[in-house]
Every structure is written in structure tokens, then in C-alpha cells.
Design an enzyme around this catalytic site. Structure first.
Site, PDB file in Angstrom:
ATOM      1  N   ASP A   1      48.651 -21.301 -35.791  1.00 16.87           N
ATOM      2  CA  ASP A   1      48.759 -22.935 -36.349  1.00 16.87           C
ATOM      3  C   ASP A   1      47.804 -23.145 -36.885  1.00 16.87           C
ATOM      4  O   ASP A   1      46.922 -23.319 -37.045  1.00 16.87           O
ATOM      5  CB  ASP A   1      48.762 -24.214 -35.183  1.00 16.87           C
ATOM      6  CG  ASP A   1      49.843 -23.795 -34.023  1.00 16.87           C
ATOM      7  OD1 ASP A   1      50.817 -23.708 -34.329  1.00 16.87           O
ATOM      8  OD2 ASP A   1      49.532 -22.858 -32.920  1.00 16.87           O
TER       9      ASP A   1
ATOM     10  N   ASP B   1      44.383 -16.311 -36.707  1.00 12.16           N
ATOM     11  CA  ASP B   1      44.834 -17.611 -36.231  1.00 12.16           C
ATOM     12  C   ASP B   1      46.292 -17.500 -36.270  1.00 12.16           C
ATOM     13  O   ASP B   1      47.101 -17.770 -37.638  1.00 12.16           O
ATOM     14  CB  ASP B   1      44.421 -18.545 -36.482  1.00 12.16           C
ATOM     15  CG  ASP B   1      44.223 -19.639 -36.183  1.00 12.16           C
ATOM     16  OD1 ASP B   1      44.317 -20.410 -34.534  1.00 12.16           O
ATOM     17  OD2 ASP B   1      44.707 -20.625 -36.809  1.00 12.16           O
TER      18      ASP B   1
HETATM   19  O1  LIG Z   1      45.508 -22.458 -34.395  1.00 11.77           O
HETATM   20  P1  LIG Z   1      46.023 -21.887 -32.809  1.00 11.77           P
HETATM   21  O2  LIG Z   1      47.002 -20.524 -33.487  1.00 11.77           O
HETATM   22  O3  LIG Z   1      45.525 -21.404 -31.979  1.00 11.77           O
HETATM   23  O4  LIG Z   1      47.168 -22.696 -31.916  1.00 11.77           O
HETATM   24  C1  LIG Z   1      46.479 -23.514 -31.160  1.00 11.77           C
HETATM   25  C2  LIG Z   1      47.285 -24.854 -30.889  1.00 11.77           C
HETATM   26  O5  LIG Z   1      48.680 -24.962 -30.693  1.00 11.77           O
HETATM   27  C3  LIG Z   1      47.172 -25.976 -32.057  1.00 11.77           C
HETATM   28  O6  LIG Z   1      46.317 -26.559 -32.401  1.00 11.77           O
HETATM   29 MG   LIG Z   2      45.129 -23.087 -35.812  1.00 11.74          MG
END
Ligand SMILES: O=P(O)(O)OC[C@H](O)CO
Ligand SMILES: [Mg+2]
Length: 236
Positions: free
Chosen positions: A18, A16
Site C-alpha cells: 500500500d 511493501d
Molecule cells: O503499506 P502496507 O502494504 O504494509 O499496508 C498497510 C495497510 O494496509 C495500509 O496502511
Molecule cells: Mg505502505
């Protein structure tokens, strides 16, 4: 200690972004706090897990509904309002502790890696502009605005797309996912993958249940517990 049989099959790793690779969840929190303050409300960690990991428009709907802002703010208006603030913040994005060591190690050992993020292309570019070297070690990146990602996490779409794009076809059970968000853990489990969760300390522990392993920091990850080659350096 040898890894249990269920953990010995890992051949590929999906991260992942963020809150896991990049310390960017704090930006979303700050901006959302600021917007709610304008309406005399406070943003807290009971709403945060419902929004994390999702596509922008999906979290915008949740934000407006759960904050009781119907008629006062539209999801589109929310996204517009937060955009200028986020664009100023994202170029300052920092790597989370332990990211460089883990990615460099897996890369050196030849494990194919990918990123599966709810973030869209434009935000991805702003967040990663100072981290080209680390992201260049990824075989591919699947983002929230990818045509194959019909629904955001907790739908498995983004992880299944990530699995399909490795050189060779990969059985999801051989993929280890690293996630910080409950929606992301649910998405990866529903894709049939194993998940190491590295949640924010403010996340309620009831959200930890579905992960195969929960760590306080990536610095605590021990590859040998997953049948992966151990780190060769002593330092964390
Ligand atoms: O956590 P991620 O990388 O899937 O990012 C999701 C959004 O941009 C932020 O919660
Ligand atoms: Mg994330």
C-alpha cells in the site's frame, strides 16, 4: 558511478504494497477524513504516519485514541464503518509510477522478489485483482493476517517472515526493501535490511531519517546505485 561497498550485496528484494506498489493509501485517507467529518473533526498528516503500514486493528486503535473518539467510536466500529467504503474503492487500485518497469527488470535479471504488507488477505485480493501479472512475479506475499506476523510494522515480523520464505535462506543484510511508511522503514531496519523509502510528498521530512535512500518516485530508482544491473531501456 559504482555502488558503495555497503550497497553491493543485494540479492533479494522485498516490496511493501500500500502506497508503494499500489496507490491505495489515498483510499484510507479519504475514508478516514469522511469518518472524522461525521464527528466535526479533520484528518491530517500528523495522524496518517502513525497508522500507515500497520495491521487494521492496530491502526483502528490509534485512530480512535489520537482523534479523541473514546466513548464515541470503538476501533471495531471504525473498521466496520470504513469497510463498505474501502470495498468499493479497492478494485480500482492503480499501480504507482515506475512499478512495472522495476519489477519487470528485476524479474528479467533473476532477482527473487516478495511482498510484505500489513494488509490482510481479503483486502489484498480486492486491491490486486487487476494486477495479477505484476504480482505473479513475486516469489511469495506475506500479509498482515499471516500467523507468523504476530505484530504489525514497526515490528520486523512481516519482513523476517518474507526473508525466511525465499527458496534459500537469505541474510537480511542482502535484502533491499522498498517502503513508503515510517513504520515500514523502521520494521525493515529492525529486520537488518536496507531500505529505499518512497514517501508521500505530504509526509514530514523528519520521517525520512532512518531510510538508506529517499526517492520522490520509484521512477527515480537507479539500480546501479545498489550494485544491481542497470535498466536496459532509456525511458523512465
Ligand atoms: O503499506 P502496507 O502494504 O504494509 O499496508 C498497510 C495497510 O494496509 C495500509 O496502511
Ligand atoms: Mg505502505
Amino acid at each position: 558511478m559504482a555502488a558503495p561497498a555497503s550497497r553491493r550485496a543485494i540479492t533479494h528484494v522485498v516490496f511493501d504494497m500500500d502506497g508503494l506498489l499500489l496507490d491505495t493509501e489515498i483510499y484510507y485517507t479519504l475514508v478516514q477524513e469522511k469518518i472524522l467529518a461525521r464527528f466535526g473533526k479533520t484528518f491530517d498528516w500528523s495522524l496518517k504516519p502513525k497508522m500507515m503500514g500497520k495491521k487494521a486493528i492496530e491502526s483502528a486503535h490509534i485512530f480512535v485514541e489520537e482523534s479523541g473518539l473514546h466513548g464515541q467510536l470503538t476501533p471495531e466500529g471504525f473498521l466496520e464503518e470504513r469497510e463498505a467504503m474501502l470495498q468499493d474503492m479497492f478494485p480500482g487500485s492503480e499501480l504507482m509510477p515506475g512499478v512495472e518497469r522495476l519489477i519487470n527488470h528485476l524479474h528479467m535479471k533473476g532477482f527473487p522478489m516478495a511482498v510484505a504488507t500489513g494488509s490482510h488477505k481479503r483486502h489484498f485480493a480486492l486491491k490486486t485483482q487487476r494486477h495479477g501479472e505484476i504480482f505473479s512475479k513475486m516469489h511469495h506475499v506475506v500479509m498482515g493476517d499471516d500467523p507468523e506476523v504476530k505484530k504489525g510494522k514497526p515490528s520486523p515480523d512481516v519482513f523476517l517472515a518474507a526473508a525466511r520464505r525465499f527458496e534459500e535462506s537469505v541474510d537480511p543484510s542482502k535484502i533491499l526493501v522498498f517502503e513508503d511508511a515510517p513504520t515500514g522503514v523502521a520494521a525493515a531496519k529492525s529486520a537488518g535490511m536496507s531500505v529505499v523509502m518512497v514517501p508521500d510528498s505530504k509526509l514530514d521530512v523528519s520521517y525520512h531519517e532512518d531510510a538508506d535512500q529517499v526517492l520522490t518516485s520509484l521512477l527515480d530508482f537507479d539500480p546501479s546505485e545498489w550494485g544491481l544491473p542497470p535498466f536496459e531501456d532509456a525511458a523512465k
